[in-house]
Write an enzyme that holds these catalytic residues in place. Structure first.
Site, PDB file in Angstrom:
ATOM      1  N   THR A  29      -4.933  10.549  -0.081  1.00 52.77           N
ATOM      2  CA  THR A  29      -6.289  10.393   0.446  1.00 52.77           C
ATOM      3  C   THR A  29      -6.547  11.439   1.527  1.00 52.77           C
ATOM      4  O   THR A  29      -5.617  12.020   2.077  1.00 52.77           O
ATOM      5  CB  THR A  29      -6.503   8.993   1.067  1.00 52.77           C
ATOM      6  OG1 THR A  29      -5.555   8.805   2.131  1.00 52.77           O
ATOM      7  CG2 THR A  29      -6.369   7.897   0.025  1.00 52.77           C
ATOM      8  N   HIS A  64       0.781  -1.235   0.000  1.00 54.15           N
ATOM      9  CA  HIS A  64       0.000   0.000   0.000  1.00 54.15           C
ATOM     10  C   HIS A  64       0.816   1.291   0.000  1.00 54.15           C
ATOM     11  O   HIS A  64       0.290   2.359  -0.319  1.00 54.15           O
ATOM     12  CB  HIS A  64      -0.922   0.008   1.219  1.00 54.15           C
ATOM     13  CG  HIS A  64      -2.209   0.752   1.004  1.00 54.15           C
ATOM     14  ND1 HIS A  64      -2.360   1.761   0.077  1.00 54.15           N
ATOM     15  CD2 HIS A  64      -3.419   0.633   1.609  1.00 54.15           C
ATOM     16  CE1 HIS A  64      -3.602   2.222   0.120  1.00 54.15           C
ATOM     17  NE2 HIS A  64      -4.260   1.560   1.034  1.00 54.15           N
ATOM     18  N   TYR A 113     -13.144   6.027  10.338  1.00 58.90           N
ATOM     19  CA  TYR A 113     -12.291   6.497   9.239  1.00 58.90           C
ATOM     20  C   TYR A 113     -12.897   6.019   7.928  1.00 58.90           C
ATOM     21  O   TYR A 113     -13.116   4.821   7.739  1.00 58.90           O
ATOM     22  CB  TYR A 113     -10.890   5.900   9.414  1.00 58.90           C
ATOM     23  CG  TYR A 113      -9.868   6.244   8.353  1.00 58.90           C
ATOM     24  CD1 TYR A 113      -8.834   7.129   8.633  1.00 58.90           C
ATOM     25  CD2 TYR A 113      -9.884   5.650   7.092  1.00 58.90           C
ATOM     26  CE1 TYR A 113      -7.869   7.427   7.681  1.00 58.90           C
ATOM     27  CE2 TYR A 113      -8.925   5.949   6.130  1.00 58.90           C
ATOM     28  CZ  TYR A 113      -7.916   6.829   6.437  1.00 58.90           C
ATOM     29  OH  TYR A 113      -6.960   7.123   5.488  1.00 58.90           O
TER      30      TYR A 113
END
Length: 662
Positions: free
Chosen positions: A505, A380, A492
């Site tokens: 993001t 990621h 979240y």
């Protein structure tokens, strides 16, 4: 004389025939060349891939007062009156003292780095410095919808087509002929030739603005190059993203063994399908038992430990193999397992499996099971879901509409060269591998996985009610936790800021005062509110959520701004601002519900692990006629199956209120 004429005619005819043959050969070569060119690329866009990149707007830094206001609003549903008053004092102090100085430094730093975003460097740094293992903690997964043609789900066929389509995507990307990623407010604009002609011929600094006039928004594509030939290398203190663009091979893993073969020739062309398929077939027919010392399990380790172990692996003679893995275009994993209809088992296979047939450090690994499920597990730190989803959408379309290899082609395979990579393993490495295997087994035993597919309503019905389907999902997540724990919790929701240069993001804080009021009202059995009043509470949730979504997508949340300001403070010699010392700040960042969506019809399943020990990892999809959620948690702290039951109850009650509320 007659004899001469006959001979002349004979030779003339022969010459004409030879001319025809030459002409036919030329035509054949042209057709063959054209077919080969078409085979090499998944698409050939007239507008270059990076056409809009230079003109993308920069990610804005929110105003300090807006960030403080949004932060306090997000704290309201989570704190008591006394706690909120205390936090408000810290926030107001930050707004007139420490925050001003830190904000000014952030703006000055951002002005000096105009080719990137203010969040890019600290966000990469956050990922790469974290010492936790990658699987479950960070690496998400996505599984593609199975092919309707069962023959295309044969493991050899599916793996071959996945490899070829991925390479076609890669070549289009590298040669700058992959279509730019653009969000179209009006879908018809995508097929408007005038739009493409105008934006193609605009000067570089005006291209984004030209697209904007057509209500089209080009997205950042700076992450895409990290898809291929890239690996996260474990290093002491901070990992490194390594890229080697000259690698022409892929790594295939099966039963914990490693194999390598070239998929691109010396001239840069993709090998023919029957060559690639033959290499895979030879690996699938390898009769070796599972590797007793599967080195892949080491990528499940804590990062500092893995860094030390990897250094030792290199020292005992494995540097060349490690370099082969690091420089590979990607990893193809062939799993000797049949999933069948066990959806939870499918989740486990793609999220973590037993770790022995995985290399979690690679930018991404394609995974194909014995019964033809295909998906991806990706590292990621290098990028986000927007890039991965675009890649998968193109690949899925290609293998469905234009498969380059079919079951019948198995009869006509051509020889390809496969190299078996055998690690040198001594007693020290054997002990480390076996210890890590046991440790990983114990870890995944404590992981709870469950899911829900709710078929009673989806995006279409939400639209009919005038509601945001994402808002309904987020309300349901909050209502489920309220059923389970009688409270709302820090939540979240990931929101992409890819509309900006080097955007990553932003956090959408979906737990609001409106969702809290709705949860309290819906969960109370003896409340005096009518169905119509409950419906209005849900509508209010949707309105507020939609505003928060717009703000987050436009870089106007508060989380990334505060994160960047905190990073500025960390490099200063000043006292820690009270806002960051406040227990409320730690609490709101202790996200009990961590949620993210990659909704698309091509996705069959997708999710990730819980980000904290007592939290839930929630991957969800919103489709026209159904809603789906995958939930993970740790058994010792939370119960995913119990939460899923509460979530089903939440879906049913919300739907009932919307249907019967007047």
């Amino acid at each position: 004389m007659l004899s001469f004429v006959l001979k002349y005619n004979y030779f003339e005819k022969k010459l004409i025939d030879q001319d025809k043959v030459q002409l036919l050969l030329q035509i054949s070569r042209r057709i063959s060349t054209k077919k080969n060119e078409e085979y090499q690329y998944i698409e050939k866009s007239k507008t270059p891939t990076m056409h809009f990149q230079l003109s993308l707007p920069r990610l804005p830094i929110p105003k300090l007062e807006d960030t403080c206001r949004r932060y306090l609003n997000a704290q309201r549903p989570l704190l008591s009156k006394e706690q909120l008053e205390k936090t408000a004092i810290y926030v107001n102090e930050f707004l007139i003292k420490d925050g001003i100085k830190l904000h000014k430094e952030l703006i000055e730093k951002d002005a000096k780095n105009c080719n990137t975003s203010y969040i890019s460097e600290p966000w990469f740094d956050m990922y790469l410095r974290d010492r936790k293992p990658l699987p479950i903690n960070y690496n998400p997964f996505l599984v593609l919808e199975p092919d309707l043609n069962s023959e295309q789900n044969i493991q050899l066929v599916k793996a071959t087509n996945l490899i070829i389509s991925s390479l076609r995507f890669m070549k289009s990307l590298k040669e700058n002929i992959l279509q730019p990623e653009i969000f179209y407010l009006k879908s018809e604009t995508a097929h408007n030739n005038i739009f493409h002609i105008i934006t193609r011929f605009l000067p570089s600094e005006f291209r984004w603005y030209g697209a904007y006039l057509f209500k089209a928004f080009p997205l950042d594509m700076s992450q895409y190059h990290n898809l291929f030939n890239t690996t996260r290398l474990p290093k002491s203190v901070k990992d490194e993203i390594y890229e080697n663009t000259i690698g022409r091979h892929i790594i295939v893993m099966r039963k914990g063994h490693f194999y390598s073969f070239d998929v691109i020739d010396k001239n840069g062309y993709i090998y023919q399908p029957n060559v690639i398929a033959n290499c895979l077939k030879s690996i699938l027919e390898d009769t070796l038992l599972s590797n007793e010392s599967p080195i892949g399990i080491l990528t499940t380790s804590e990062r500092d430990f893995w860094a030390k172990t990897r250094t030792y692996l290199s020292q005992i003679g494995n540097q060349e193999i490690l370099q082969k893995i690091d420089s590979a275009i990607f990893v193809m994993i062939l799993d000797d397992v049949c999933v069948g209809t066990d959806y939870n088992e499918l989740i486990r296979i793609y999220l973590h499996a037993d770790g022995t047939n995985r290399w979690f450090d690679k930018s991404f690994s394609l995974i194909v099971t014995q019964d033809g499920y295909a998906g991806i597990n990706f590292e990621h730190s290098w990028g986000d879901g927007v890039a991965i989803l675009r890649f998968l959408k193109n690949v899925k379309y290609d293998i469905t509409k234009q498969p380059k290899f079919c079951a019948d082609d198995i009869k006509y395979l051509q020889k390809g060269e496969v190299e078996k990579l055998n690690f040198i393993v001594d007693s020290k490495i054997q002990n480390i591998v076996h210890t890590q295997k046991r440790k990983f087994e114990k870890w995944i035993e404590n992981l709870s996985v469950d899911h829900i597919i709710f078929n009673d309503f989806g995006k279409n019905e939400c639209k009919r009610f005038g509601l945001s389907s994402d808002a309904i999902m987020q309300l349901a997540f909050q209502l489920a936790i309220y059923y389970q724990k009688n409270c709302v919790v820090p939540t979240y929701e990931s929101c992409s800021t890819a509309a900006f240069k080097h955007g990553r993001t932003e956090t959408l804080r979906s737990c609001t005062m409106e969702t809290k009021r709705a949860c309290e009202a819906i969960a109370r059995k003896n409340n005096n509110l009518s169905m119509s009043e409950l419906k209005n509470l849900i509508i209010n949730c949707s309105k507020v959520h939609s505003e928060l979504s717009k703000e987050a997508a436009m870089g106007q949340g508060f989380d990334r701004h505060l994160f960047a300001l905190k990073k500025i403070w960390e490099y200063s010699n000043s006292l820690k601002p009270a806002i960051f010392e406040d227990s409320a700040y730690n609490n709101i960042n202790n996200n009990i519900l961590s949620t993210s969506t990659l909704s698309d019809p091509i996705i069959y399943a997708g999710g990730f692990g819980p980000v904290i020990k007592n939290g839930y990892g929630i991957g969800y999809m919103i489709q026209d006629k159904k809603l789906g959620t995958i939930v993970t948690s740790y058994k010792s702290n939370s119960n995913a199956s119990e939460y899923v039951k509460c979530l089903e109850k939440a879906f049913k009650n919300i739907h009932s209120i919307m249907v019967y509320g007047k």
